[in-house]
Design a protein around this motif. Structure first.
Motif, short mmCIF file in Angstrom:
data_model
loop_
_atom_site.label_atom_id
_atom_site.label_comp_id
_atom_site.label_asym_id
_atom_site.label_seq_id
_atom_site.Cartn_x
_atom_site.Cartn_y
_atom_site.Cartn_z
N LEU A 137 0.82 -1.22 0.00
CA LEU A 137 0.00 0.00 0.00
C LEU A 137 0.85 1.27 0.00
N GLN A 138 2.07 1.16 0.53
CA GLN A 138 2.97 2.33 0.54
C GLN A 138 3.80 2.42 -0.74
N GLY A 139 3.57 1.49 -1.66
CA GLY A 139 4.36 1.48 -2.89
C GLY A 139 5.72 0.83 -2.69
N GLY A 140 5.87 0.11 -1.58
CA GLY A 140 7.14 -0.57 -1.30
C GLY A 140 7.14 -1.99 -1.84
N ASN A 141 8.33 -2.59 -1.85
CA ASN A 141 8.45 -3.99 -2.29
C ASN A 141 8.92 -4.84 -1.13
N SER A 142 8.38 -6.05 -1.03
CA SER A 142 8.83 -6.98 0.01
C SER A 142 9.86 -7.91 -0.58
N ALA A 143 11.02 -8.02 0.09
CA ALA A 143 12.01 -9.03 -0.28
C ALA A 143 11.84 -10.15 0.73
N ARG A 144 11.31 -11.25 0.28
CA ARG A 144 10.94 -12.31 1.24
C ARG A 144 12.01 -13.38 1.31
N ILE A 145 12.58 -13.51 2.51
CA ILE A 145 13.68 -14.45 2.73
C ILE A 145 13.14 -15.55 3.64
N PRO A 146 13.25 -16.81 3.22
CA PRO A 146 12.74 -17.88 4.09
C PRO A 146 13.54 -18.01 5.39
N LEU A 147 12.87 -18.28 6.48
CA LEU A 147 13.55 -18.69 7.71
C LEU A 147 14.17 -20.06 7.45
N LYS A 148 15.16 -20.45 8.29
CA LYS A 148 15.82 -21.74 8.04
C LYS A 148 14.80 -22.87 8.20
N GLN A 149 14.85 -23.79 7.26
CA GLN A 149 13.82 -24.82 7.23
C GLN A 149 13.85 -25.71 8.47
N GLU A 150 15.07 -25.93 9.02
CA GLU A 150 15.18 -26.90 10.12
C GLU A 150 14.66 -26.35 11.45
N ASN A 151 14.74 -25.03 11.66
CA ASN A 151 14.33 -24.53 12.98
C ASN A 151 13.58 -23.20 12.94
N PHE A 152 13.27 -22.72 11.76
CA PHE A 152 12.55 -21.45 11.59
C PHE A 152 13.25 -20.27 12.27
N ARG A 153 14.59 -20.31 12.25
CA ARG A 153 15.36 -19.16 12.75
C ARG A 153 15.87 -18.39 11.53
N PRO A 154 16.21 -17.09 11.72
CA PRO A 154 16.64 -16.29 10.57
C PRO A 154 17.97 -16.78 10.00
N ASP A 155 18.07 -16.71 8.69
CA ASP A 155 19.30 -17.04 7.98
C ASP A 155 20.02 -15.70 7.74
N TRP A 156 20.90 -15.33 8.67
CA TRP A 156 21.48 -13.98 8.64
C TRP A 156 22.36 -13.76 7.41
N GLU A 157 22.95 -14.84 6.92
CA GLU A 157 23.77 -14.69 5.71
C GLU A 157 22.89 -14.30 4.51
N ALA A 158 21.77 -15.01 4.39
CA ALA A 158 20.85 -14.71 3.28
C ALA A 158 20.27 -13.30 3.44
N ILE A 159 20.02 -12.91 4.68
CA ILE A 159 19.46 -11.56 4.91
C ILE A 159 20.49 -10.51 4.50
N GLU A 160 21.72 -10.71 4.96
CA GLU A 160 22.79 -9.76 4.64
C GLU A 160 22.94 -9.61 3.12
N LYS A 161 22.85 -10.73 2.43
CA LYS A 161 23.00 -10.69 0.96
C LYS A 161 21.85 -9.93 0.30
N ALA A 162 20.70 -9.92 0.96
CA ALA A 162 19.52 -9.31 0.34
C ALA A 162 19.46 -7.80 0.52
N VAL A 163 20.28 -7.26 1.42
CA VAL A 163 20.20 -5.81 1.70
C VAL A 163 20.78 -5.01 0.53
#
Ligand code: PMP
Ligand code: GLN
Length: 389
Positions: A137-163
């Motif tokens: 609604l704000q005209g923004g885009n979502s970059a959706r990064i999956p949580l780690k499949q084994e424990n649903f914790r953030p994948d900080w490496e993947a997040i860092e790469k997405a910034v």
């Protein structure tokens, strides 16, 4: 179905958004007279003492508009609670806390304050359903990064790469809906590093289940970390904490510069929140036991449900927080989870939430989310049915 034509022509701002899964499943549960473990809400009563306090203030004449930031008595009580829970005492609570119409309004106002057209927001999948449409609604885009499949914790490496330079916000949710995972201290340390590296980034931390963590685990609020909270808005909900989801009363905590922008929006979304409820909550918060007993209360429910389900072919995924429990049904059926949820509701009379709908990719792991914020009798009846499948 023929495409609907409106006159005058109406261009949807959210053309891809469908009715929320919570509405869909609760409606299906009602139509089929099923036990509703889908949408998250308690089936036990709100404290009589709290209701009495709100009623008292209504009778005392507290029935007109509250100030836009909130009733000063409640703002003060929240500031004391933040100090007690997270060791954070806002320098000027009047500029750092705002009462909102549920956490939902807080999420909306924070996203609207921070996201401009073309900005990007990091959202971790599976994600609670309110974030992505609000960003759109704000005209923004979502970059959706999956949580780690084994424990649903953030994948900080993947997040860092997405910034990227246009990435302005990252949304976190702990304890996490729908998975029941929680962030740990090391996650917050990673977040801090990410913020140090990327000066344009803000954090929106959805902490509505702050008081529902299990097995002695502590809730890792962003507000515990001085370097993070300078760049974060944290969102909370009295609906979750006091078993009153229908009251739609929540709040947001943010540094004054960001709060100024949030309030500019809040004043034109709702202007202010229900006055007598705020006054009643201010009194009720004076007794910390009212929220500090919650982990034990809900852990007991989690464990009762787990024991009742031991005889079933559903396999639990560990839940460290929230009032949700994921179960895999892979041993029972290879139906997609949305079909499985419908089938369970219609054929067996127990409603749950399919997890794939919270992924951009619709990743189907054959998981269903069950809400255990229910009386023992309700859990027994549901488990009895589920054990027969
Ligand atoms: N965030 C999450 C993760 C939730 O589960 C909910 C509850 N529906 C909300 C936000 C919204 O809370 P509220 O009902 O206070 O608007
Ligand atoms: N948060 C609740 C859930 O996850 C539902 C909220 C809603 O219905 N919008 O079930």
């Amino acid at each position: 179905m023929p495409e609907q034509t409106y006159k005058p022509a109406l261009k949807s701002k959210l053309p891809e958004i469908e009715t929320s899964i919570f509405t869909v499943m609760s409606k299906m549960a009602a139509e089929h007279n099923a036990i509703n473990l889908s949408q998250g809400f308690p089936d036990f009563p709100v404290s009589g003492e709290l209701i009495d306090r709100i009623h008292y203030y209504m009778k005392q004449g507290y029935n007109q508009y509250a100030p836009t930031p909130g009733m000063p008595a409640l703002v003060k009580a929240i500031a004391q609670k933040l100090e007690r829970c997270f060791g954070f005492s806002p320098q000027d609570p009047a500029r750092e806390i705002t009462l909102t119409a549920g956490a939902t309004e807080a999420l909306f106002c924070v996203i609207a304050a921070l996201v401009h057209k073309g900005d990007e927001v990091i959202v971790l999948d599976p994600a609670y359903d309110a974030y992505v449409p609000t960003i759109a609604l704000q005209g923004g885009n979502s970059a959706r990064i999956p949580l780690k499949q084994e424990n649903f914790r953030p994948d900080w490496e993947a997040i860092e790469k997405a910034v990227k330079p246009e990435t302005k916000l990252i949304i976190l949710n702990t304890p996490h809906n729908p998975t029941g995972a929680i962030l740990k201290e090391e996650d917050l340390k990673e977040l801090q590093k990410l913020l140090q590296k990327h000066e344009q980034l803000w954090v929106l931390s959805d902490e509505v289940y702050e008081h529902i963590t299990f097995d002695g685990e502590r809730h890792e609020s962003v507000l515990r970390y001085p370097e993070i909270r300078k760049r974060a808005a944290a969102v909370f909900s009295f609906g979750k904490t006091f078993h009153a989801t229908g009251w739609k009363t929540g709040y947001v905590v943010a540094p004054p510069s960001l709060m100024k922008e949030i309030r500019n929006i809040h004043q034109f979304v709702t202007f202010a929140v229900h006055t007598p409820t705020q006054m009643g909550l201010a009194d009720y918060l004076q007794e910390p036991a009212h929220y500090e007993q919650l982990p034990r209360f809900y852990q007991q429910k989690r464990d009762i449900f787990a024991r009742l389900m031991e005889g079933s072919r559903f396999r639990p995924v560990p839940s460290s927080g929230t009032y949700f429990q994921l179960y895999s049904y892979a041993d029972i059926s290879d139906k997609p989870d949305t079909e499985m949820a419908g089938w369970l509701t219609k054929e067996y009379g127990v409603a749950a939430i399919p997890v794939s709908v919270f992924y951009e990719s619709k990743r189907d792991q054959q998981l269903l989310r069950f809400c255990f914020a229910k009386n023992e009798e309700t859990l027994k009846q549901a488990a009895e049915i589920l054990c027969k499948i």
